[in-house]
Each structure stands twice: as C-alpha cells, then as structure tokens.
Design an enzyme around this catalytic site. Structure first.
Site, PDB file in Angstrom:
ATOM      1  CG  ASP A 113      -4.843 -30.806  16.742  1.00 52.21           C
ATOM      2  OD1 ASP A 113      -4.275 -30.866  17.849  1.00 52.21           O
ATOM      3  OD2 ASP A 113      -4.367 -31.292  15.708  1.00 52.21           O
ATOM      4  CD  GLU A 114      -4.932 -35.972  20.822  1.00 50.23           C
ATOM      5  OE1 GLU A 114      -4.953 -37.141  21.222  1.00 50.23           O
ATOM      6  OE2 GLU A 114      -3.891 -35.409  20.425  1.00 50.23           O
TER       7      GLU A 114
END
Length: 150
Positions: A113-114
């Site tokens: 998620d990054e």
C-alpha cells in the site's frame, strides 16, 4: 492509496461505503456475511486500519476492537482479504510504472500500500511556468487511472 485495506475490502461490500469501517480478524460464524467479528466490548483483537468515517469517532490502526466498539458502536469490521490486497496492489504498481515510464524515471514499491514515484520533466513537457500545477495534474491522472482500473 488512502485507507488501502479498507477501500479494497469495500469493493466487495459497497453497502458499507458510508459507514464507519475497519479491517480486523474475524471470529464469528461465516454463514452470516454481515457479522464478521465478535461484538464483544472486551475483545483484544486489533484493528489493522479504518476508513475516515471511523476516524472521526477517534478510531485508529492498532486499536483494540473492544475500545473501538465503545467509541463507535455501529462500527463494521470486515475481514482481511489478502488475495484482493495483492491483486489491487499489482494493478496500482502497474499504473505507477506506466507513468514513471512516460517521464523516464522509477517506481520504488515499499509495501502493498505504499510506493514512491520519481518522474523527470523537461520544460517542454508543460506549458507556462506552473510546474507545480503540471505535477499536480499528473498526480490527479494517476489517481483517476488507479480508480478506473481497480
């Protein structure tokens, strides 16, 4: 992507989009798809994350479920969906690589998620003197493409 795990889970449960939602471990009967998690106010299960609606009640990642329910009795807790997290993460990475390729730079994926995107623009890539406006427009294009593909 904002609230990545929650937003991915909500793809399967759009009826909860306007509700306070968190992601956590399930411990109840799976035959009742609306009741994923024990509603015990004594639960020591931890929330992985929550959406912005839930955050307005003071909820945050890592909070014990029991504490979260006391702050937000209508909290909807959805289970982890690792397959979907992996699928959406791959799509997001693909979109980011596409944009990095357009501007001769790189993507550094840190986790599911990054990620960081480095781009390089020449003055002829944009009109006028507003490079920040141009970069903002690229960010918005990326956001729209991610939304469209996920």
């Amino acid at each position: 992507m904002d609230c990545f795990f929650t937003n991915v889970a909500l793809r399967k449960f759009p009826q909860y989009r306007d509700k306070p939602v968190a992601i956590g471990h399930s411990s109840t009967d799976k035959s009742s798809p609306q009741e994923f998690v024990s509603r015990s106010k004594n639960s020591s299960s931890e929330l992985s994350t929550c959406n912005y609606i839930a955050r307005k009640f003071g909820l945050r990642k890592g909070m014990f479920l029991g504490d979260a329910i006391q702050l937000c009795p209508d909290l909807v807790v959805l289970p982890y969906d690792f397959e979907s997290f992996e699928e959406v993460s791959a799509v997001v990475a693909e979109v980011l690589h596409e944009y990095a390729g357009k501007y001769n730079r790189y993507v550094e994926v840190v986790s599911c998620d990054e990620a960081y995107v480095e781009i390089y623009v020449e003055p002829e890539d944009y009109t006028g003197n507003d490079i920040y406006g141009f970069l903002y427009s690229i960010a918005e294009e990326i956001r729209k493409d991610i939304f469209k593909h996920t």
